[in-house]
Design a protein around this motif. Structure first.
Motif, mmCIF file in Angstrom:
data_model
loop_
_atom_site.group_PDB
_atom_site.id
_atom_site.type_symbol
_atom_site.label_atom_id
_atom_site.label_comp_id
_atom_site.label_asym_id
_atom_site.label_seq_id
_atom_site.Cartn_x
_atom_site.Cartn_y
_atom_site.Cartn_z
ATOM 1 N N ASP A 192 0.840 -1.208 0.125
ATOM 2 C CA ASP A 192 0.037 0.089 0.023
ATOM 3 C C ASP A 192 0.873 1.081 -0.244
ATOM 4 N N MET A 193 1.297 1.500 -1.228
ATOM 5 C CA MET A 193 2.082 2.747 -1.359
ATOM 6 C C MET A 193 1.661 4.031 -0.862
ATOM 7 N N PHE A 216 -7.229 -1.724 -0.357
ATOM 8 C CA PHE A 216 -6.449 -2.788 -0.746
ATOM 9 C C PHE A 216 -6.970 -3.865 0.192
ATOM 10 N N ARG A 217 -7.369 -3.725 1.350
ATOM 11 C CA ARG A 217 -7.838 -4.918 2.273
ATOM 12 C C ARG A 217 -8.985 -5.532 1.844
ATOM 13 N N ASP A 218 -10.058 -4.506 1.619
ATOM 14 C CA ASP A 218 -11.388 -4.870 1.433
ATOM 15 C C ASP A 218 -12.026 -4.901 0.006
ATOM 16 N N VAL A 223 -10.449 -10.043 -4.304
ATOM 17 C CA VAL A 223 -10.959 -10.402 -5.699
ATOM 18 C C VAL A 223 -9.658 -10.806 -6.154
ATOM 19 N N LEU A 224 -8.328 -10.291 -5.991
ATOM 20 C CA LEU A 224 -7.303 -10.954 -6.512
ATOM 21 C C LEU A 224 -7.045 -12.603 -6.032
ATOM 22 N N ARG A 225 -7.016 -12.627 -4.509
ATOM 23 C CA ARG A 225 -7.001 -13.770 -3.981
ATOM 24 C C ARG A 225 -8.186 -15.056 -4.690
ATOM 25 N N VAL A 236 0.081 -14.339 -2.980
ATOM 26 C CA VAL A 236 0.891 -13.441 -2.006
ATOM 27 C C VAL A 236 0.463 -12.094 -1.719
ATOM 28 N N ASP A 237 -0.345 -11.982 -0.432
ATOM 29 C CA ASP A 237 -0.866 -10.481 -0.295
ATOM 30 C C ASP A 237 0.561 -9.635 0.217
#
Length: 300
Positions: A192-193, A216-218, A223-225, A236-237
């Protein structure tokens, strides 16, 4: 050079040059590691606020080195292209030479995804790992760097993620079919830049930084996972690995910034955002990603 001729031509080059383990020529007994994605895959490295280019500092090159160190040597075939969204990765032909990863094959007029799928298919049985990192450029227009926050940012991210889901699902299905059921595919997210706004933009920046955690978290990473899981891929989160979910009430002291949230300090360490306003990983960031990819792929 077309992707169809790439393996044969690179093998000939290898015989002549004795390339290092991160070259794209697989020697007898070695397998290929195929990297797919955007600037994170291509190893983009800023040289200042307004310049930079792809380099072998990227995580994919570090992973390739680790395969050798752990006795499972793989040659890197890096198809990464800076700046691509998931839709562009899937459908847009070619990649600008300056955006290609170092040592990348020419796509032969194909899209990145199609070129990578053809390569994997033609080398079936010799591919030991595939990594994919894409999606950041899908949501980036919703979260403009250095501009006032969009009032519709959450709606924009939500819609972008749904489009991302469709394109990513198609790409992953083709990669899995080409690679076979047993080849490790590892999906990679992002640090999370935007937490770096905490130290670069005053009080308004702190609001943006705090809001970015939920994005990022929600919104993005679940969706990526889910899409990687559908094809039996590891995920890899990187946001979590880079301490992006550590509560902002937990603080630490950072030279030059004073007391800041631990998550913000990590964003400054793992990305160039605090230094240049740039979203790409530092050497520490690429090292962190590589370590988690190696672990997820059961290389170490």
């Amino acid at each position: 050079m077309s992707v169809r001729l790439f393996a044969a031509a690179s093998a000939a080059l290898f015989a002549l040059s004795g390339c290092a383990a991160t070259s794209t020529a697989a020697a007898p007994g070695e397998r290929y590691y195929v990297s797919v994605g955007d600037s994170y895959a291509a190893g983009y490295k800023p040289t200042g606020a307004d310049g930079g280019g792809t380099s072998t500092d990227g995580f994919a090159y570090r992973v390739a080195e680790q395969t050798v160190a752990h006795g499972l040597p793989m040659r890197l075939a890096n198809f990464g292209c800076s700046g691509v969204s998931t839709a562009q990765l899937r459908t847009e032909p070619g990649c600008a030479p300056t955006a290609l990863a170092p040592g990348a094959p020419d796509y032969g007029g194909l899209s990145q995804a199609r070129a990578a799928v053809e390569f994997v298919s033609e080398n079936r049985g010799r591919v030991g790992l595939v990594t994919v990192v894409v999606g950041g450029n899908d949501v980036r227009p919703c979260l403009p760097i250095g501009a006032a926050p969009r009032p519709d940012a959450i709606d924009c991210v939500t819609a972008s993620v749904e489009r991302l889901r469709t394109d990513l699902a198609a790409v992953l299905a083709e990669l899995r079919a080409a690679a076979g059921p047993d080849v490790p595919i590892v999906g990679v997210s992002y640090p999370d830049m935007l937490l770096g706004y905490w130290v670069t933009a005053g009080a308004p920046g702190r609001d943006v930084a705090a809001a970015s955690v939920g994005v990022f978290r929600d919104l993005v990473n679940p969706v990526l996972r889910a899409e990687y899981a559908k094809v039996g891929a590891e995920f890899v989160d990187v946001t979590e690995a880079a301490q992006g979910y550590v509560p902002l009430t937990q603080t630490t002291s950072v030279p030059g910034y004073g007391t800041v949230p631990t998550a913000v300090a990590a964003a400054c360490l793992y990305t160039y955002f605090c230094q240049y306003g740039d979203v790409h990983p530092t050497a520490d960031g690429h090292r962190l990603i590589a370590e988690h990819v190696v672990r997820a792929a059961h290389i170490a």
